[in-house]
Design a protein around this motif. Sequence first.
Motif, PDB file in Angstrom:
ATOM      1  N   GLU A  66       0.848  -1.180   0.000  1.00  0.00           N
ATOM      2  CA  GLU A  66       0.000   0.000   0.000  1.00  0.00           C
ATOM      3  C   GLU A  66       0.888   1.236   0.000  1.00  0.00           C
ATOM      4  OE1 GLU A  66      -4.185   1.238   2.083  1.00  0.00           O
ATOM      5  OE2 GLU A  66      -2.857  -0.117   3.165  1.00  0.00           O
ATOM      6  N   GLN A  75      -1.896   3.618  -4.109  1.00  0.00           N
ATOM      7  CA  GLN A  75      -1.752   2.289  -4.715  1.00  0.00           C
ATOM      8  C   GLN A  75      -2.088   1.248  -3.666  1.00  0.00           C
ATOM      9  OE1 GLN A  75      -0.874   1.223  -7.838  1.00  0.00           O
ATOM     10  NE2 GLN A  75      -0.799   3.333  -8.545  1.00  0.00           N
ATOM     11  N   ARG A  76      -2.682   0.153  -4.115  1.00  0.00           N
ATOM     12  CA  ARG A  76      -2.882  -1.014  -3.250  1.00  0.00           C
ATOM     13  C   ARG A  76      -2.772  -2.255  -4.117  1.00  0.00           C
ATOM     14  NH1 ARG A  76      -4.052  -3.213   1.455  1.00  0.00           N
ATOM     15  NH2 ARG A  76      -5.579  -4.891   1.636  1.00  0.00           N
ATOM     16  N   LYS A  77      -1.899  -3.132  -3.734  1.00  0.00           N
ATOM     17  CA  LYS A  77      -1.706  -4.405  -4.420  1.00  0.00           C
ATOM     18  C   LYS A  77      -1.927  -5.507  -3.393  1.00  0.00           C
ATOM     19  CE  LYS A  77      -0.596  -1.904  -7.869  1.00  0.00           C
ATOM     20  NZ  LYS A  77      -1.685  -1.540  -8.753  1.00  0.00           N
ATOM     21  N   GLU A  82       0.418  -8.778  -8.696  1.00  0.00           N
ATOM     22  CA  GLU A  82       0.068  -7.352  -8.803  1.00  0.00           C
ATOM     23  C   GLU A  82       1.242  -6.465  -8.411  1.00  0.00           C
ATOM     24  OE1 GLU A  82      -3.397  -6.490  -6.480  1.00  0.00           O
ATOM     25  OE2 GLU A  82      -4.750  -7.595  -7.805  1.00  0.00           O
ATOM     26  N   TYR A  86       3.318  -3.884 -10.814  1.00  0.00           N
ATOM     27  CA  TYR A  86       3.443  -2.473 -10.440  1.00  0.00           C
ATOM     28  C   TYR A  86       4.914  -2.043 -10.457  1.00  0.00           C
ATOM     29  CZ  TYR A  86       3.604   1.688  -7.504  1.00  0.00           C
ATOM     30  OH  TYR A  86       3.860   2.946  -7.016  1.00  0.00           O
ATOM     31  N   LEU A 170       2.013  10.025  -7.270  1.00  0.00           N
ATOM     32  CA  LEU A 170       2.456   8.729  -7.737  1.00  0.00           C
ATOM     33  C   LEU A 170       3.946   8.683  -8.058  1.00  0.00           C
ATOM     34  CD1 LEU A 170      -0.604   7.623  -9.857  1.00  0.00           C
ATOM     35  CD2 LEU A 170       0.109   6.803  -7.621  1.00  0.00           C
TER      36      LEU A 170
END
Length: 173
Positions: A66, A75-77, A82, A86, A170
């Motif tokens: 996160e 962002q959250r994976k 994932e 990223y 980001l």
Amino acid sequence: MASAALAQALPSCTYELNREYLRTVVNPPPSDRQEIMDLLHRYNWALDDASTQGVEAMLLDDVTFELCTGRKQLQRKTNKTELLDYLDTVNAEMGTISKRRHIESNTLLNAVDQDTVQGKSTVVVTIQFTAIETPVLDYTATMVTTFKRVGGAWKFAMIVLLPDSPRVTLSAR
């Protein structure tokens, strides 16, 4: 105004850092601490080298990642695939015109049980652009981690990156 609307549209971060978090710790055994610190350093070197080679082996299948600014989630994976995708995207964005350095310090580790350790580190990230002589500061952050021992090896179960400035967007990597 558009950035304020964007910030309102972002979901809330699922992780909230408590200022008292890990002020008191139960140190893991020295051999576990060394293995975990080596894991942190290998992860940061992989980020520096813009490569995910070897990172897969550092992550649990259900690792969570996160990236939050303030209380907003950027962002959250929620799994290894994932997160690797990223990281590949960030590496591609950085291209060949720059080199990143992730400098981790002030790491605290807290043994929850013999196979779980929580961590908190300070991270400073610089970018060296090929066209200029000196690196520039990208961001500073707190990195909160959880490590799990699986099959005798320590792996990341959770990585939360909390940049110090709410203005970081980001670009935080």
